[in-house]
Design a protein around this motif. Structure first.
Motif, PDB file in Angstrom:
ATOM      1  N   ILE A 157      17.599 -74.633  30.486  1.00 46.85           N
ATOM      2  CA  ILE A 157      16.807 -73.243  30.223  1.00 46.85           C
ATOM      3  C   ILE A 157      15.400 -73.219  30.118  1.00 46.85           C
ATOM      4  O   ILE A 157      14.989 -72.434  30.675  1.00 46.85           O
ATOM      5  N   LEU A 158      14.666 -74.486  29.834  1.00 43.64           N
ATOM      6  CA  LEU A 158      13.266 -74.396  30.101  1.00 43.64           C
ATOM      7  C   LEU A 158      12.969 -74.478  31.454  1.00 43.64           C
ATOM      8  O   LEU A 158      11.885 -73.763  31.901  1.00 43.64           O
ATOM      9  N   ILE A 159      13.655 -75.286  32.202  1.00 42.25           N
ATOM     10  CA  ILE A 159      13.391 -75.325  33.623  1.00 42.25           C
ATOM     11  C   ILE A 159      13.605 -73.799  34.453  1.00 42.25           C
ATOM     12  O   ILE A 159      12.706 -73.385  35.259  1.00 42.25           O
ATOM     13  N   ASN A 160      14.968 -73.113  33.835  1.00 40.74           N
ATOM     14  CA  ASN A 160      15.141 -71.974  34.358  1.00 40.74           C
ATOM     15  C   ASN A 160      14.103 -71.050  33.826  1.00 40.74           C
ATOM     16  O   ASN A 160      13.570 -69.793  35.005  1.00 40.74           O
ATOM     17  N   GLY A 161      13.310 -70.864  32.815  1.00 42.67           N
ATOM     18  CA  GLY A 161      12.166 -70.288  32.621  1.00 42.67           C
ATOM     19  C   GLY A 161      11.001 -70.413  33.404  1.00 42.67           C
ATOM     20  O   GLY A 161      10.443 -69.489  33.914  1.00 42.67           O
ATOM     21  N   LYS A 224       4.276 -70.056  30.739  1.00 46.14           N
ATOM     22  CA  LYS A 224       4.977 -69.399  31.751  1.00 46.14           C
ATOM     23  C   LYS A 224       6.579 -69.688  31.699  1.00 46.14           C
ATOM     24  O   LYS A 224       7.370 -68.821  31.882  1.00 46.14           O
ATOM     25  N   ALA A 225       6.838 -70.701  31.146  1.00 49.66           N
ATOM     26  CA  ALA A 225       8.324 -71.104  31.068  1.00 49.66           C
ATOM     27  C   ALA A 225       8.775 -70.148  29.611  1.00 49.66           C
ATOM     28  O   ALA A 225       9.901 -69.638  30.024  1.00 49.66           O
ATOM     29  N   ILE A 226       7.834 -70.021  28.673  1.00 46.60           N
ATOM     30  CA  ILE A 226       8.193 -69.393  27.492  1.00 46.60           C
ATOM     31  C   ILE A 226       8.394 -67.757  27.952  1.00 46.60           C
ATOM     32  O   ILE A 226       9.568 -67.306  27.592  1.00 46.60           O
ATOM     33  N   ALA A 227       7.744 -67.263  28.754  1.00 45.70           N
ATOM     34  CA  ALA A 227       7.798 -65.938  29.352  1.00 45.70           C
ATOM     35  C   ALA A 227       8.958 -65.639  30.107  1.00 45.70           C
ATOM     36  O   ALA A 227       9.880 -64.720  29.906  1.00 45.70           O
ATOM     37  N   GLY A 228       9.426 -66.870  30.857  1.00 45.45           N
ATOM     38  CA  GLY A 228      10.490 -66.558  31.684  1.00 45.45           C
ATOM     39  C   GLY A 228      11.850 -66.930  30.822  1.00 45.45           C
ATOM     40  O   GLY A 228      12.719 -65.967  31.009  1.00 45.45           O
ATOM     41  N   MET A 229      11.672 -67.487  29.790  1.00 44.06           N
ATOM     42  CA  MET A 229      13.052 -67.723  28.859  1.00 44.06           C
ATOM     43  C   MET A 229      13.145 -66.313  28.133  1.00 44.06           C
ATOM     44  O   MET A 229      14.385 -65.982  27.673  1.00 44.06           O
ATOM     45  N   GLN A 231      12.629 -63.350  29.023  1.00 42.59           N
ATOM     46  CA  GLN A 231      13.393 -62.543  29.992  1.00 42.59           C
ATOM     47  C   GLN A 231      14.915 -63.031  30.251  1.00 42.59           C
ATOM     48  O   GLN A 231      15.840 -61.941  30.302  1.00 42.59           O
ATOM     49  N   LEU A 232      15.156 -64.255  30.416  1.00 45.13           N
ATOM     50  CA  LEU A 232      16.412 -64.984  30.672  1.00 45.13           C
ATOM     51  C   LEU A 232      17.303 -64.365  29.415  1.00 45.13           C
ATOM     52  O   LEU A 232      18.271 -64.243  29.491  1.00 45.13           O
ATOM     53  N   ALA A 233      16.613 -64.557  27.973  1.00 47.24           N
ATOM     54  CA  ALA A 233      17.481 -64.067  26.634  1.00 47.24           C
ATOM     55  C   ALA A 233      17.700 -62.491  26.915  1.00 47.24           C
ATOM     56  O   ALA A 233      18.738 -62.323  26.492  1.00 47.24           O
ATOM     57  N   ARG A 234      16.676 -61.811  27.316  1.00 45.45           N
ATOM     58  CA  ARG A 234      17.239 -60.402  27.518  1.00 45.45           C
ATOM     59  C   ARG A 234      18.268 -60.068  28.439  1.00 45.45           C
ATOM     60  O   ARG A 234      19.128 -59.066  28.179  1.00 45.45           O
ATOM     61  N   ASN A 235      18.455 -60.957  29.229  1.00 38.91           N
ATOM     62  CA  ASN A 235      19.487 -60.942  30.332  1.00 38.91           C
ATOM     63  C   ASN A 235      20.790 -61.756  29.889  1.00 38.91           C
ATOM     64  O   ASN A 235      21.657 -61.505  30.617  1.00 38.91           O
ATOM     65  N   GLY A 236      20.718 -62.062  28.581  1.00 40.04           N
ATOM     66  CA  GLY A 236      22.035 -62.775  28.169  1.00 40.04           C
ATOM     67  C   GLY A 236      22.292 -64.024  28.536  1.00 40.04           C
ATOM     68  O   GLY A 236      23.210 -64.524  28.221  1.00 40.04           O
ATOM     69  N   LEU A 237      21.040 -64.652  29.050  1.00 38.15           N
ATOM     70  CA  LEU A 237      21.038 -66.275  29.451  1.00 38.15           C
ATOM     71  C   LEU A 237      20.231 -67.008  28.439  1.00 38.15           C
ATOM     72  O   LEU A 237      19.011 -66.926  28.561  1.00 38.15           O
ATOM     73  N   ARG A 238      20.796 -67.423  27.405  1.00 38.66           N
ATOM     74  CA  ARG A 238      20.154 -68.067  26.310  1.00 38.66           C
ATOM     75  C   ARG A 238      20.694 -69.417  25.792  1.00 38.66           C
ATOM     76  O   ARG A 238      21.788 -69.599  26.049  1.00 38.66           O
ATOM     77  N   TYR A 239      19.619 -70.067  25.127  1.00 38.53           N
ATOM     78  CA  TYR A 239      20.295 -71.187  24.402  1.00 38.53           C
ATOM     79  C   TYR A 239      20.653 -70.828  22.922  1.00 38.53           C
ATOM     80  O   TYR A 239      19.689 -70.093  22.207  1.00 38.53           O
ATOM     81  N   PRO A 240      21.673 -71.304  22.318  1.00 35.05           N
ATOM     82  CA  PRO A 240      22.521 -72.233  22.907  1.00 35.05           C
ATOM     83  C   PRO A 240      23.533 -71.382  24.029  1.00 35.05           C
ATOM     84  O   PRO A 240      23.850 -70.341  23.898  1.00 35.05           O
ATOM     85  N   ILE A 241      24.127 -72.332  24.740  1.00 34.87           N
ATOM     86  CA  ILE A 241      24.948 -71.871  25.711  1.00 34.87           C
ATOM     87  C   ILE A 241      26.225 -72.185  25.389  1.00 34.87           C
ATOM     88  O   ILE A 241      26.787 -73.016  25.190  1.00 34.87           O
ATOM     89  N   ALA A 242      26.892 -70.724  24.983  1.00 34.05           N
ATOM     90  CA  ALA A 242      28.533 -70.922  24.309  1.00 34.05           C
ATOM     91  C   ALA A 242      29.334 -71.043  25.614  1.00 34.05           C
ATOM     92  O   ALA A 242      29.311 -70.735  26.644  1.00 34.05           O
ATOM     93  N   PRO A 243      30.297 -71.892  25.351  1.00 36.51           N
ATOM     94  CA  PRO A 243      31.253 -72.267  26.055  1.00 36.51           C
ATOM     95  C   PRO A 243      32.053 -71.280  26.231  1.00 36.51           C
ATOM     96  O   PRO A 243      32.663 -70.502  25.489  1.00 36.51           O
ATOM     97  N   TYR A 244      32.727 -70.894  27.467  1.00 35.34           N
ATOM     98  CA  TYR A 244      33.545 -69.994  27.776  1.00 35.34           C
ATOM     99  C   TYR A 244      34.898 -70.069  27.653  1.00 35.34           C
ATOM    100  O   TYR A 244      35.741 -69.347  27.224  1.00 35.34           O
TER     101      TYR A 244
END
Length: 261
Positions: A157-161, A224-229, A231-244
């Motif tokens: 998630i940090l890398i994605n950010g 930069k990573a924090i700002a990206g994370m 936005q990812l969280a706003r998109n529903g892509l956040r930690y912890p990653i819930a198993p589907y």
């Protein structure tokens, strides 16, 4: 003539709070700063100086695991390898041979030399000292690099950010033992975000848990990573990653992220 304003300084305390909120880290985020003069290192607020010989892994973990602010010179470190990675000892021919590693980490002298030559290290002669401290303390403001210990799930998630804007593919290597060259050695040398799998020494002497990886990066890249994370969280892509669920119909889950695209 009006002088240009200095760039805004990063709010390190707020950054750490955001990072912990986004990733639920269990290990203290720290900073490393190199000093050209020992006196400047010793002037850092509440600096501790070792009274024994240590590895750099131990010094780093005094900040990350105990919350201490610690300063060292090359004389405080156990040997040439620790000193060389952070530029406090020479990377000369004797060091390049890596004779101590033959029959320990490598089967031949050729293999040991190849590993030594593969290490990313800070050039010798620039610095006389190093200090580590929790990032939120502000005592190294600004540090040269930040160190983030995280699980693989937190780390991706940090890398994605980092990749949310200004995308680039990260190319990281694994030198094996002396993996600190993959993290703080490389980040201090190149200024690039640098990921590592902490090695035997980091885990044995630095107390790094089995599940943790290490990212070393400049404060601006961490911001930069924090700002990206965020936005990812706003998109529903956040930690912890819930198993589907491996047997569920995936379309319902995928539509949450991509249904409106």
């Amino acid at each position: 003539m009006q002088q240009p304003s200095a760039p805004d300084r990063l709010d390190l305390v707020a950054m750490v709070a955001d990072l912990n909120n986004l990733l639920r880290l269990k290990t203290t985020v720290i900073g490393i700063k190199m000093f050209a003069r020992v006196a400047d290192m010793e002037a850092v607020e509440k600096i501790r100086r070792p009274n024994a010989v240590h590895t750099t892994d131990q010094i780093v973990s005094m900040a990350a695991r105990l919350g201490w602010t610690v300063g060292i010179t090359g004389d405080d470190l156990v040997g040439a390898q620790c000193r060389a990675v952070i530029g406090l000892g020479p990377q000369d021919e004797t060091w390049l041979k890596g004779e101590n590693y033959v029959g320990v980490w490598h089967g031949t002298a050729e293999d040991a030399r190849k590993r030594q030559e593969a290490l990313d290290v800070v050039p010798f002669g620039r610095y006389q000292a190093m200090a580590v401290s929790p990032l939120s303390s502000g005592r190294l403001d600004p540090p040269d690099i930040c160190l983030v210990y995280a699980t693989p799930g937190q780390m991706i998630i940090l890398i994605n950010g980092l990749q949310y804007t200004g995308y680039k593919k990260f190319e990281w290597g694994v030198v094996g033992e002396t993996a600190c060259a993959d993290s703080w050695g490389r980040a201090l040398k190149t200024g690039e975000p640098s990921l590592s799998l902490p090695c035997f020494a980091e885990r044995r002497y630095g107390g790094v848990p089995d599940e943790e990886m290490l990212m070393a990066l400049k404060p601006a890249d961490l911001a930069k990573a924090i700002a990206g994370m965020r936005q990812l969280a706003r998109n529903g892509l956040r930690y912890p990653i819930a198993p589907y669920g491996i047997q569920n119909d995936v379309r319902a889950g995928m539509s949450v992220s991509y249904g409106k695209k």
